[in-house]
Motif scaffolding. Sequence first.
Motif, PDB file in Angstrom:
ATOM      1  N   GLY A 146     -12.048  -1.475  -2.214  1.00 16.00           N
ATOM      2  CA  GLY A 146     -12.237  -0.034  -2.150  1.00 16.00           C
ATOM      3  C   GLY A 146     -13.698   0.353  -2.248  1.00 16.00           C
ATOM      4  N   ALA A 147     -14.425  -0.276  -3.179  1.00  8.18           N
ATOM      5  CA  ALA A 147     -15.857   0.020  -3.326  1.00  8.18           C
ATOM      6  C   ALA A 147     -16.635  -0.418  -2.091  1.00  8.18           C
ATOM      7  CB  ALA A 147     -16.404  -0.677  -4.573  1.00  8.18           C
ATOM      8  N   ILE A 148     -16.335  -1.623  -1.590  1.00 10.28           N
ATOM      9  CA  ILE A 148     -17.032  -2.114  -0.396  1.00 10.28           C
ATOM     10  C   ILE A 148     -16.709  -1.236   0.808  1.00 10.28           C
ATOM     11  CG2 ILE A 148     -17.162  -4.036   1.239  1.00 10.28           C
ATOM     12  CD1 ILE A 148     -16.715  -5.923  -1.120  1.00 10.28           C
ATOM     13  N   GLY A 149     -15.431  -0.876   0.954  1.00 10.82           N
ATOM     14  CA  GLY A 149     -15.039  -0.037   2.086  1.00 10.82           C
ATOM     15  C   GLY A 149     -15.725   1.317   2.071  1.00 10.82           C
ATOM     16  N   THR A 150     -15.802   1.937   0.881  1.00  9.95           N
ATOM     17  CA  THR A 150     -16.477   3.230   0.769  1.00  9.95           C
ATOM     18  C   THR A 150     -17.921   3.131   1.218  1.00  9.95           C
ATOM     19  OG1 THR A 150     -15.054   3.877  -1.074  1.00  9.95           O
ATOM     20  CG2 THR A 150     -17.127   5.062  -0.834  1.00  9.95           C
ATOM     21  N   ALA A 151     -18.650   2.130   0.671  1.00  9.90           N
ATOM     22  CA  ALA A 151     -20.068   1.970   1.010  1.00  9.90           C
ATOM     23  C   ALA A 151     -20.250   1.635   2.490  1.00  9.90           C
ATOM     24  CB  ALA A 151     -20.678   0.876   0.147  1.00  9.90           C
ATOM     25  N   LEU A 152     -19.404   0.741   2.996  1.00  9.07           N
ATOM     26  CA  LEU A 152     -19.520   0.324   4.396  1.00  9.07           C
ATOM     27  C   LEU A 152     -19.330   1.504   5.345  1.00  9.07           C
ATOM     28  CD1 LEU A 152     -19.642  -1.986   6.541  1.00  9.07           C
ATOM     29  CD2 LEU A 152     -17.149  -2.137   6.320  1.00  9.07           C
ATOM     30  N   MET A 178       0.805 -17.795   1.085  1.00  2.00           N
ATOM     31  CA  MET A 178       1.239 -16.416   1.317  1.00  2.00           C
ATOM     32  C   MET A 178       0.567 -15.451   0.344  1.00  2.00           C
ATOM     33  SD  MET A 178       3.033 -16.135   3.989  1.00  2.00           S
ATOM     34  CE  MET A 178       2.060 -17.494   4.678  1.00  2.00           C
ATOM     35  N   PHE A 179       0.310 -15.908  -0.887  1.00  5.04           N
ATOM     36  CA  PHE A 179      -0.405 -15.050  -1.831  1.00  5.04           C
ATOM     37  C   PHE A 179      -1.828 -14.808  -1.346  1.00  5.04           C
ATOM     38  CE2 PHE A 179      -3.356 -14.487  -5.353  1.00  5.04           C
ATOM     39  CZ  PHE A 179      -2.824 -13.352  -5.952  1.00  5.04           C
ATOM     40  N   THR A 180      -2.505 -15.869  -0.924  1.00  2.00           N
ATOM     41  CA  THR A 180      -3.875 -15.729  -0.430  1.00  2.00           C
ATOM     42  C   THR A 180      -3.926 -14.807   0.777  1.00  2.00           C
ATOM     43  OG1 THR A 180      -4.385 -17.969  -1.210  1.00  2.00           O
ATOM     44  CG2 THR A 180      -5.886 -17.003   0.413  1.00  2.00           C
ATOM     45  N   LEU A 181      -2.996 -15.007   1.715  1.00  2.35           N
ATOM     46  CA  LEU A 181      -2.953 -14.154   2.906  1.00  2.35           C
ATOM     47  C   LEU A 181      -2.687 -12.704   2.521  1.00  2.35           C
ATOM     48  CD1 LEU A 181      -2.953 -13.877   5.989  1.00  2.35           C
ATOM     49  CD2 LEU A 181      -0.508 -14.454   5.964  1.00  2.35           C
ATOM     50  N   SER A 182      -1.788 -12.482   1.574  1.00  2.00           N
ATOM     51  CA  SER A 182      -1.461 -11.104   1.179  1.00  2.00           C
ATOM     52  C   SER A 182      -2.648 -10.417   0.526  1.00  2.00           C
ATOM     53  CB  SER A 182      -0.257 -11.101   0.223  1.00  2.00           C
ATOM     54  OG  SER A 182      -0.613 -11.519  -1.077  1.00  2.00           O
ATOM     55  N   VAL A 183      -3.424 -11.152  -0.273  1.00  2.00           N
ATOM     56  CA  VAL A 183      -4.602 -10.562  -0.920  1.00  2.00           C
ATOM     57  C   VAL A 183      -5.632 -10.148   0.126  1.00  2.00           C
ATOM     58  CG1 VAL A 183      -6.589 -11.084  -2.378  1.00  2.00           C
ATOM     59  CG2 VAL A 183      -4.301 -11.703  -3.141  1.00  2.00           C
ATOM     60  N   VAL A 184      -5.889 -11.022   1.104  1.00  4.84           N
ATOM     61  CA  VAL A 184      -6.848 -10.684   2.162  1.00  4.84           C
ATOM     62  C   VAL A 184      -6.360  -9.471   2.954  1.00  4.84           C
ATOM     63  CG1 VAL A 184      -7.961 -11.507   4.273  1.00  4.84           C
ATOM     64  CG2 VAL A 184      -7.692 -13.052   2.327  1.00  4.84           C
ATOM     65  N   MET A 185      -5.064  -9.451   3.269  1.00  7.94           N
ATOM     66  CA  MET A 185      -4.520  -8.316   4.012  1.00  7.94           C
ATOM     67  C   MET A 185      -4.612  -7.017   3.212  1.00  7.94           C
ATOM     68  SD  MET A 185      -1.252  -9.404   6.303  1.00  7.94           S
ATOM     69  CE  MET A 185      -1.297  -7.741   6.970  1.00  7.94           C
ATOM     70  N   MET A 186      -4.340  -7.088   1.905  1.00 11.91           N
ATOM     71  CA  MET A 186      -4.425  -5.882   1.074  1.00 11.91           C
ATOM     72  C   MET A 186      -5.850  -5.357   1.017  1.00 11.91           C
ATOM     73  SD  MET A 186      -1.544  -4.761   0.106  1.00 11.91           S
ATOM     74  CE  MET A 186      -2.223  -3.517  -1.006  1.00 11.91           C
ATOM     75  N   MET A 187      -6.836  -6.249   1.036  1.00 13.60           N
ATOM     76  CA  MET A 187      -8.230  -5.805   1.049  1.00 13.60           C
ATOM     77  C   MET A 187      -8.553  -5.087   2.362  1.00 13.60           C
ATOM     78  SD  MET A 187     -10.120  -9.049  -0.823  1.00 13.60           S
ATOM     79  CE  MET A 187     -11.722  -8.234  -0.970  1.00 13.60           C
ATOM     80  N   VAL A 188      -8.043  -5.626   3.472  1.00 13.73           N
ATOM     81  CA  VAL A 188      -8.228  -4.958   4.764  1.00 13.73           C
ATOM     82  C   VAL A 188      -7.549  -3.595   4.768  1.00 13.73           C
ATOM     83  CG1 VAL A 188      -7.682  -5.069   7.233  1.00 13.73           C
ATOM     84  CG2 VAL A 188      -8.511  -7.111   6.041  1.00 13.73           C
ATOM     85  N   VAL A 189      -6.322  -3.555   4.244  1.00 13.00           N
ATOM     86  CA  VAL A 189      -5.573  -2.293   4.197  1.00 13.00           C
ATOM     87  C   VAL A 189      -6.308  -1.259   3.344  1.00 13.00           C
ATOM     88  CG1 VAL A 189      -3.434  -1.222   3.402  1.00 13.00           C
ATOM     89  CG2 VAL A 189      -3.340  -3.363   4.677  1.00 13.00           C
ATOM     90  N   MET A 190      -6.904  -1.700   2.235  1.00 11.99           N
ATOM     91  CA  MET A 190      -7.631  -0.772   1.372  1.00 11.99           C
ATOM     92  C   MET A 190      -8.810  -0.141   2.103  1.00 11.99           C
ATOM     93  SD  MET A 190      -6.234  -0.301  -1.556  1.00 11.99           S
ATOM     94  CE  MET A 190      -7.578   0.396  -2.514  1.00 11.99           C
ATOM     95  N   VAL A 191      -9.519  -0.934   2.912  1.00 13.68           N
ATOM     96  CA  VAL A 191     -10.650  -0.382   3.666  1.00 13.68           C
ATOM     97  C   VAL A 191     -10.158   0.648   4.678  1.00 13.68           C
ATOM     98  CG1 VAL A 191     -12.552  -0.920   5.236  1.00 13.68           C
ATOM     99  CG2 VAL A 191     -12.038  -2.452   3.337  1.00 13.68           C
ATOM    100  N   THR A 192      -9.056   0.358   5.362  1.00 13.12           N
ATOM    101  CA  THR A 192      -8.537   1.329   6.327  1.00 13.12           C
ATOM    102  C   THR A 192      -8.041   2.585   5.616  1.00 13.12           C
ATOM    103  OG1 THR A 192      -6.299   0.373   6.307  1.00 13.12           O
ATOM    104  CG2 THR A 192      -7.865  -0.523   7.903  1.00 13.12           C
TER     105      THR A 192
END
Length: 484
Positions: free
Chosen positions: A415-421, A275-289
């Motif tokens: 956040g950095a990857i999302g901005t550049a992407l 659940m920790f791993t899943l939450s980290v991946v989801m938070m990264m997706v949320v940050m990009v959005t």
Amino acid sequence: MRVETTPNSHASSNATSEKGIILTLLIATFVVILNETIMGVALPRLQTEFQVEASTVQWLTTAYLLVMAVLIPTTGFLIQRFSTRTLFLTAMSLFSFGTITAAAAQGFEVLLVGRIFQASGTALMLPLLMTVILVLVPMERRGAMMSTASMVISVAPAIGPAISGLIMQALSWRFMFIFVVPIALGVLAYGYLRLVNVGKLQPASLDIASIVIAAVGFGGLVYGFSRAGEPGSSISDPLVLGLIGIGVLGIALFAWRQTRLASPLLDLRVFRFPMFTLSVVMMMVVMVTLFASAILLPFYFQEIRHFNTLQTGLFLLPGGALMGLSGLFVGRIFDRSGPRVLVIGGMLLVVLALWQWTSLNPSTSVIWLLGLHIIFSLGLACLFTPVLTTGLNQLPQALHSHGTAISNTLQQVAGAIGTALLITIMSAGQARHVKTISADPIAALNTGIQQAFAVAAGLAVVGLLLALFLRRTGETTGEATFMH
């Protein structure tokens, strides 16, 4: 007894002490995050003020991100090794010194130094707040308290652009920092007088090589993607590719080294908890959005609809205010019903708003856009607390500081990857429009923004699929559950 009193503490009860500790950290976190986001709309003014190039003034943001990316990985060690009071006073002292330095800066270099000190304080404060909440607040009330923390963390960046725009319209840029100085010093003084230590210190050794490798890895990756997001640059530039490559290799070497240390800088065993791993991946997706809204909408309003910075900030304000107010109920729902209803519903709202934004054009109703932004903000509000708390709840207390450090680090990277992407996709779509359809700059930029929103919507769909696997967890108490 989880609150350890010190000679500086005169709290009448543990409950009062706990509330005072968390309230102090919440106010401090609000102040440091507000100043993190207040700079964006001021960059053009500062470029003129100091007579520097756009790529140079961008360092006021890039350097902030770099310092955060380098320091946050060390906070797992720092929280174990140093007391709550020591870390809090250090963080607020660094931030206050940086704010005063920035307010008094007569040259660009001094202003940049001030921003670096501010970022150093911010990097310490965020994981400290999360770790203290995990230590002090029982599992059954943790969702409500984490929701309060998320409310503070979301309101600060939401009102930052509006405050900055108002200051830029009426006052000198220095007042962005002058207004913050008395608040920061007041919080520092209150913490010095009233804050007590939380939890117990744990033996931990500092591996210097890990710090150097982390700085190269996370710093290179964040700087590479930050450079890609700057005007006139892209991910395909040789320098950008080189920086990203160095960052990836550095992170891989860092991860390898952590698995071989008895006292790692970041304990990667946290990823053995699903659940920790899943939450980290989801938070990264949320940050990009989140960055899709924070970056693309200002481009649309200022370049296509010709809003000024204050108007743009005021447009984004209702959504940010709603994210803050939602903290009054999101945490309670999470504590009562678990994460699934909130997270699945929140991702659906985010997907809906992003999908609608793929059809933006110069005549789109501003009222309709405002409604979509409110829907989008409500969706995000339903995500932050449940996703983050669900992941951290599964970790044993010995790994709380490492879990918060890793989560915060990867959110900075996302956040950095999302901005550049997003900027790269927008620029590429803009260029294709000019080559194949027309040279109209407004239409070309609009096309690029639509395509960037389409990619963000696709990522949000991935987040929605991941949300289906999220479930309530309880804190692990034994080492055996994660050692094998």
